[in-house]
Design an enzyme around this catalytic site. Structure first.
Site, PDB file in Angstrom:
ATOM      1  N   LYS A   1       0.489  -5.547  -2.732  1.00  0.00           N
ATOM      2  CA  LYS A   1       0.406  -4.240  -2.089  1.00  0.00           C
ATOM      3  C   LYS A   1       1.631  -4.023  -1.201  1.00  0.00           C
ATOM      4  CE  LYS A   1      -4.664  -4.357  -1.540  1.00  0.00           C
ATOM      5  NZ  LYS A   1      -5.084  -3.154  -2.273  1.00  0.00           N
TER       6      LYS A   1
ATOM      7  N   ARG B   1     -13.690  -6.606  -8.482  1.00  0.00           N
ATOM      8  CA  ARG B   1     -14.635  -6.507  -9.594  1.00  0.00           C
ATOM      9  C   ARG B   1     -14.782  -7.841 -10.326  1.00  0.00           C
ATOM     10  NH1 ARG B   1     -11.083  -1.840 -12.135  1.00  0.00           N
ATOM     11  NH2 ARG B   1     -10.821  -1.599  -9.888  1.00  0.00           N
TER      12      ARG B   1
END
Length: 458
Positions: A238, A312
């Site tokens: 990020k 996830r």
């Protein structure tokens, strides 16, 4: 021990009146000419958040008068408790349609301050709740929500997977629950390959935390929470701005832990199973890579399209584990899963997904009653095509930028066998509001507990 923002009794609490805008003239007429004159001179119109400290004839504080506007914001009173000095207060006048339980939740919300790293500690204003049962209810909610906010607000240096496991261990000890923790390379042996892959590059080993509580003959309630204690994005790193708040990427686990606390403190007649996959998505020699193909607990293989879609992955293994001790009557997961959810619904409305219309309707009704905004999102199956892979059963990230929250939910659905499943894609954060600076917030928690209370007749 009652929460520090509530007290059962006090000899001389400061009275507080909560006034809706629709009743301001009637309120003024019901009080002395002096009080009405002071309030009119202050321009008091009972707008939401408007506060007047009403003096008596000698200049000493007589009472607090607080406007609640149209009385539709369940947490409006949080601005009141956030604004008050240390002391003890009681509600003297409240609108007829106000729920005292929600007023207590709002009071606790505003009274909360995260002061762990401050040299000057916060002493919250206290609200008198004389009724013993009402005090217990208010305390249970305050303790659960304050725990959630403390967990999320704590920097990653002091909220590692090991420390998060310790928080669940404390909860297990308090309520007499059973606890199992599987950590490090033992995750491979125990068949949690996705959890291990996501967290293996971090200094603090990944782990799966499992808490079990309640009578085995009762309906099975399974809770799962994403516990990414810090998310760099992995090798798909990020940028600094997006990484800044990633201490809160374990906000899903904080919600699941808080909901477990509510279930146990209210003694709901369920067999509770809490599963928290905890890991730091770090960069190192052992980091998983874009293009890797990973196995899952269910046996499905996953091609890694983006290492920043790691939540996830850990949830996939945990969801499978949560269903292995018999089909749950209800399976609930919380996760700070996608930025796409914020783009779709903004910072305050919590999106949820479920295949069950009955469960969705129950959540909508509970959210309305609790003033805890939530919105059902579609599990639009044609979007599964976005997760297709030529070399594995599926990819972990969609092929394009659209529908990101939906495709993440669809990914999780591949690991769920029950229709009675709810996935919450929460932010676990709040911009500056109610007189407090930005920080952790509960989203969907009160709505979901409202469903559980009705479903299990608490």
């Amino acid at each position: 021990m009652p929460s520090s923002c509530f007290v059962a009794d006090h000899s001389a609490p400061t009275p507080v009146d909560l006034v809706p805008a629709s009743a301001v003239e009637a309120y003024l007429e019901a009080h002395s000419e002096y009080a009405a004159t002071v309030l009119r001179s202050e321009g008091f119109a009972a707008k939401a958040g408007e506060l007047v400290r009403l003096p008596d004839m000698t200049g000493n504080l007589s009472r607090i008068v607080f406007g609640v506007g149209d009385n539709k914001d369940a947490l409006c009173v949080a601005k009141l408790s956030a604004s008050l000095k240390e002391g003890v207060y009681r509600f003297d006048y409240i609108p007829e349609d106000c729920d005292p339980q929600m007023l207590a939740v709002a009071w606790a919300d505003g009274a909360y301050k995260f002061d762990r790293y401050l040299s000057k500690k916060h002493t919250p204003p206290q609200l008198v709740i004389a009724d013993e049962a009402a005090l217990e209810i208010a305390t249970n909610f305050a303790d659960a929500i304050h725990l959630l906010r403390d967990l999320v607000n704590t920097p990653a240096q002091d909220m590692t997977p090991e420390i998060l496991a310790g928080q669940v261990a404390d909860l297990a000890e308090e309520f007499g629950a059973d606890l199992t923790v599987t950590a490090g390379d033992d995750l491979v042996e125990a068949n949690f390959p996705l959890v291990h892959a996501v967290g293996r590059a971090a200094a603090d080993a990944p782990r799966v935390i499992e808490l079990s509580w309640g009578n085995a003959d009762h309906p099975k309630l399974a809770l799962v929470g994403k516990g990414i204690t810090y998310d760099t994005g992995g090798l798909d790193i990020k940028t600094g701005g997006y990484m800044r708040l990633m201490k809160k990427d374990m906000g899903g686990s904080a919600h699941a832990i808080a909901l477990a606390r509510l279930v146990m403190s209210f003694k709901l007649p369920v067999r509770l199973k809490l599963v928290v996959p905890a890991a730091e998505n770090a960069i190192g020699a052992g980091a998983f890579r874009p293009g890797d193909v990973l196995s899952s607990r269910k046996g499905l293989t996953v091609e890694i399209d983006n290492t920043d879609a790691e939540g996830r992955l850990v949830l996939a293994d945990a969801l499978v584990r949560a269903q292995e001790e018999g089909d749950p009557d209800l399976l609930i997961d919380f996760a700070t899963l996608t930025g796409a959810a914020r783009v779709a619904l903004g910072p305050e409305v919590a999106p949820f997904y479920t295949p069950s219309d009955d469960v969705a309707n129950a959540i909508a009704a509970a959210a309305e009653k609790a003033g805890d905004p939530a919105w059902r999102m579609p599990l639009w199956e044609p979007y599964y095509e976005m997760l297709s892979s030529p070399i594995a059963d599926m990819k972990n990230s969609a092929s394009g930028p659209m529908g990101g929250s939906i495709t993440a939910a669809l990914f999780l659905k591949k690991f769920v066998e029950t229709e009675n499943w709810v996935h919450w894609d929460v932010w676990a954060w709040r911009n500056a509001k109610y007189g407090n600076s930005e920080g952790a917030a509960a989203q969907g928690l009160r709505a979901m507990f409202g469903v559980l209370s009705a479903r299990y007749k608490a």
